[in-house]
Design a protein around this motif. Structure first.
Motif: not given
Ligand code: FAD
Length: 414
Positions: A204-205, A196-199, A228-231, A271, A273-274, A28, A279, A165
């Motif tokens: 995600g995080s 922008f398509a990253l997720t 996933l989740f690309i606005t 979804i 949000a927004l 990690e 999305n 973005i």
């Molecule tokens: C409305 C909307 C629009 C979006 N638009 C775009 C877009 O245009 N392009 C794009 O690429 N993405 C987009 N996203 C995606 C967004 O960037 C991701 O949802 C975000 O990065 C979080 O990823 P995840 O949903 O997989 O959550 P996860 O990574 O699965 O996280 C889930 C939870 O766990 C917590 N967590 C995760 N890791 C840790 C850690 N190491 N320590 C403590 N807590 C942790 C997080 O804070 C969160 O609360 C969009 C999302 C939404 C909801």
């Protein structure tokens, strides 16, 4: 990443050391360290005086200095062509809102409205005049976002997705002359809106878990993977696609086809949000992208590009909150005056008056944060800490305003 970037191999980032000392696993710590390294590479793009260590918040907190001149905001410069674009854009959205034609049958902003906005230059605000835009400063752009969000926060948000973005910032900041010539004019006039398509489903995080790949085959990259989740991502849009090339995160500028086909499909879901914007998930199977569409940053890799536009997006979010909260206040005031309990309108009660006062205060605070951060960005600062504060402040205040102030004042009718 370390393998493909020998300069960084073996060097532990601050986050890696901190996590390791805090008891996180080696895996990690290393993976978070890679993300931190990508962030350092964005930092390297800025001249010394504009790096985070010289930003006002960093100096105030760590150096115990308060450079007051950096907390002041200059009067906003005026630009006639930007003002014209803003006025005409506001007029279009106001007209469609009042006429009930802003949304289509699925509740999304109509393509007609998006196209009409293109005719007056809405999508080109952050593109320089050389490529068909109006070259707004971040300050001018952010003020526009607030004004637009007062009418419709989604239309305002789409300008930020497209300009901050989406593909605009990556191409204007990292594109070659040829890439700018090819992409910016159509991004500026709205022929191509962008995303922008990253997720990804598994990333995600944790951006070290990206799985989408692009492999060079002749004159094309062949892309496989899922986003996933690309606005704002629907067929016919132009996206900045983050994918792994030779084990390294990279960004391809991709013109999505006008229709889904065997190589490109949308993944649809609901979804909340927004919800007035599109999305979607994107699925690529042996999808070909010309190799000239690869963006090559002078330092770092694709995550450097991804991180670069984030601060613009963060300020825009705060600006959007300032507009959305004005809309809430405009709804609360007449309701407070109209609704009577025990023979008195509720806006005479201390509880409700306090809510109105707090909401007005939060709006002023978001305005101030927005102007300050946008001004720092215009001066050339990276503004990382300031813009993160603005984004969190804007999000949290908007949440408080919506639930604690706006909805509660409308009682059971919210
Ligand atoms: C409305 C909307 C629009 C979006 N638009 C775009 C877009 O245009 N392009 C794009 O690429 N993405 C987009 N996203 C995606 C967004 O960037 C991701 O949802 C975000 O990065 C979080 O990823 P995840 O949903 O997989 O959550 P996860 O990574 O699965 O996280 C889930 C939870 O766990 C917590 N967590 C995760 N890791 C840790 C850690 N190491 N320590 C403590 N807590 C942790 C997080 O804070 C969160 O609360 C969009 C999302 C939404 C909801």
């Amino acid at each position: 990443l370390a393998k493909s970037d020998p300069g960084k191999a073996g060097k532990e980032s601050f986050a890696e050391v901190a996590l390791r000392l805090g008891g996180a696993s080696v895996d990690e710590s290393k993976r978070t360290g890679l993300i931190d390294t990508a962030d350092d590479q964005v930092e390297d793009l800025f001249a010394a005086q504009y790096k985070t260590t010289n930003s006002p918040v960093h100096r105030a907190v760590w150096d115990k200095l308060v450079p007051t001149e950096l907390f002041e905001v200059e009067a906003m410069s005026q630009n006639e062509s930007v003002s014209r674009v803003v006025e005409q854009s506001l007029e279009i959205v106001r007209k469609h809102r009042d006429g009930g034609t802003l949304l289509d049958e699925k509740g999304k902003i109509t393509t007609k409205v998006l196209a009409e906005l293109g005719t007056v230059g809405y999508w080109g605000l952050l593109v320089s005049p050389e490529f068909g835009g109006s070259g707004a400063t971040m300050r001018q752009f952010a003020e526009m976002i607030t004004q637009m969000a007062t009418i419709d926060p989604t239309v305002a948000g789409l300008a930020s997705v497209h300009g901050c973005i989406g593909a605009v910032d990556p191409v204007r900041s990292f594109g070659t002359d040829d890439q700018k010539q090819r992409f910016l004019p159509q991004l500026a006039d709205g022929r191509r809106l962008s995303a922008f398509a990253l997720t990804e489903p598994g990333a995600g995080s944790d951006l070290t878990a990206l799985r989408t790949t692009a492999v060079l085959d002749g004159d094309d990259y062949v892309v496989n993977g899922e986003k996933l989740f690309i606005t704002n991502a629907i067929p016919g849009r132009t996206i900045g696609l983050v994918c792994m090339i030779d084990g390294k995160p990279s960004v391809l500028v991709v013109d999505l086809p006008d229709q889904e086909n065997e190589h490109f499909q949308l993944k649809r879901y609901g979804i909340y949000a927004l919800r007035r914007a599109n999305n979607n998930g994107l699925i690529f199977r042996d999808f070909r992208v010309p190799k000239e569409n690869l963006l090559v940053p002078s330092r770092g890799d694709g995550l450097t590009i991804a991180y670069h536009g984030l601060n613009l997006g963060r300020v825009s979010l705060c600006a959007n909150a300032a507009g959305a909260m004005r809309w809430m206040l405009a709804e609360m005031l007449p309701w407070g005056a109209y609704r009577q309990t025990y023979g008195q309108s509720i806006d005479r009660r201390e509880l409700v008056r306090r809510r109105i006062g707090r909401l007005a205060g939060l709006i002023v605070a978001c305005d101030a944060m927005t102007a300050w951060c946008a001004d720092l960005l215009d001066q050339g600062y990276r503004g990382e800490m300031e813009c993160i504060v603005a984004k969190i402040f804007g999000s949290e205040t908007q949440k408080e305003a919506a639930i604690e102030l706006f909805m509660k004042t409308h009682g059971g009718r919210s």
